[in-house]
Design an enzyme around this catalytic site. Sequence first.
Site, PDB file in Angstrom:
ATOM      1  N   SER A 130      24.767  83.716 121.697  1.00 11.61           N
ATOM      2  CA  SER A 130      23.323  83.909 121.704  1.00 11.61           C
ATOM      3  C   SER A 130      22.845  84.832 120.590  1.00 11.61           C
ATOM      4  O   SER A 130      21.646  85.078 120.469  1.00 11.61           O
ATOM      5  CB  SER A 130      22.855  84.462 123.057  1.00 11.61           C
TER       6      SER A 130
ATOM      7  N   LYS B 113      17.022  90.694 128.659  1.00 10.04           N
ATOM      8  CA  LYS B 113      16.954  91.022 127.237  1.00 10.04           C
ATOM      9  C   LYS B 113      15.540  91.449 126.835  1.00 10.04           C
ATOM     10  O   LYS B 113      15.365  92.400 126.068  1.00 10.04           O
ATOM     11  CB  LYS B 113      17.407  89.810 126.409  1.00 10.04           C
TER      12      LYS B 113
END
Length: 713
Positions: free
Chosen positions: A578, A621
């Site tokens: 990611s 996140k």
Amino acid sequence: MSNDPNQDGTPGSADEDAPSQPGVPHENRDEYDNPTGPGRDNSNAPTPTDPDEIRNGSDLGSDVDVGPGADYDPDEEENLLGGLKIETTQDIQVPDRLVDQVIGQDHARDIILKAAKQRRHVMMIGSPGTGKSMLAKAMSQLLPREELQDILVYHNPDDGNEPKVRTVPAGKGEQIVEAHKEEARKRNQMRSFLMWIIIAVVFGYSLLIAGQLLLGILAAGVIYLAFRYSSRGSDAMIPNLLVNNAGRQTAPFEDATGAHAGALLGDVRHDPFQSGGMETPSHDRVEAGAIHKANKGVLFVDEINTLDIRSQQKLMTAIQEGKFSITGQSERSSGAMVQTEPVPTDFIMVAAGNLDAMENMHPALRSRIKGYGYEVYMDDTIDDTPEMRRKYARFIAQEVEKDGRLPHFSAQAVEEVILEAQRRSGRKGHLTLELRNLGGLVRVAGDIARAEDAPETTREHVLQAKRRSRSIEQQLADDYIERRKDYELNVNEGEVVGRVNGLAVMGEDSGIVMPVMAEVTPSQGPGEVIATGKLQEIAMEAVQNVSAIIKKFSDEDISQRDIHIQFVQSYEGVEGDSASVTVATAVISALEDVPVEQNIAMTGSLSVRGDVLPVGGVTHKIEAAAKAGLDKVIIPAANEQDVMIEDEFKDQIEIIPVTHISEVLEVALAGEPEKDSLVDRLKNITGSALERKVGRGSGSGTGTGTGGSPSPQ
């Protein structure tokens, strides 16, 4: 769900009135029309024994019953309580049977019902806390009690090292042992009476006739020792009650998770006195193992791969043969000389574990379970429907009832817990099924309310619990963020060439900002990509994929250049792909000498054609970026529906969904002329790639972590 008073513990609700109970939704009416259905006449035995009862049991627990102080409004099904109108969780009825308390795992629950009826083995694989042990216990409650047996071990007069084994119906074992003890007691009384008569005669003869007092005392002592030694033989005839099922209301449930060989397979105690009449009879030293105690019941082994191979092999034999002899597990023990006749082991095996459990599991043992039963994968999330929200409200009531010391939750507190279940699922329109962790939040909130002597647990208590019950990873992540602020390691303003604020996940629920820096230098040989930061295999492959994009659009000849990529302060390593978007942006910035806005963070996987693919953990996140003082965060457009950040962060950060690397650069790069030229060039090269919708068939995106990556979301 049935409203039978014996079923859910609520008096005053008759079967014939059940369908018309006000405010209670009933989607499965058949259970009320079946007089022999689940929950009927079970006051003496709470477990169903009729095959039809077990079959129809699949209808139970499909909805939530509420008490007299509650109501149900079908017009408000879309609210967080799924239409329930309650004051507190005290208004929700908690079913007695564990199988009715299971939430979400409908497929696994159906398998357990079938396996209990047909006596099949089951292997359940899934994340911790998704209900594996609860389902195994539920199976033991579904098995018929009348088949239970007691197991006795007798002395073998022909070979003392091979005790005999006998099985009798449950409850008879105690009677047999008591009968033998009573018989032995009577024999000992007769022996004692005879002994004292003989001693009196001998002592009287020695004293009155022979006139030898010392000789009389010695003779009496010899007679006493002879009688005491011979009486040991009668005590040895008392059998050893190896397995006692008297008084059991359900079939046995034995948890053998992590058991050593003796605890699992049975053992024979060591006897240091093996001669001289002081030794303990071998049958009295026999100890039952979990496989014998689980006879006619359920043997549950979690983390099945932690059992050593020899134990797995012997377990496989017990499953196959239905009986297993007990012997001493230590070769240096006197018990190793003893081996009983085969002891019944007719149990249902329920094995459980995480995905890695199958790697170290004996293939033949797995074949036995699969060949004579079912394999089930436990779901991590479930669709967020009104029915499931009602079940989650019931779950909170169940946790309060089980604990017994917590105040009941108010309706607003229940709503906050359901919101947290949505967040923890990581997917829009889903609820988490990792209910052990969610139950931990319930208990912490209840503890806070109890410490304040509050009459009920409120929403404020749940909010406090969310702060107090942070995982170790989240505490570390917050500490990292604070420390970086102190040392100005988090750059959240200005423009820097080759530096990008990436986002990662620690553990499962903790976001962190991880800067990525790139530098391009002349090479003294063929150019190469050099990445540092303890990258795992997938992360390293992602870096290599980024180089394909750079070669495709860049005007620079990188064959004679080295590209250095650094994941700053990634002490625990980086796993997953990611960070692909972050790496690509940093390298492109360094190659083209175009600065990157430092008030932006980003996450996303990247295909070799420049498409931004979905990743896991976007909610955590984004919250980490907000805590670090950043203004914007770039995420894959496919993850936009998964964002469920806390209300306190919604006004702090702007979320920008993207589908292609060119969109990332357009937002992240600074310097209008250079940026516009770069983005236009990239769009011309990639062509129609921008017109495709990202995420189609890309369900394999994973997260990046510094201590473990999240599962695909």
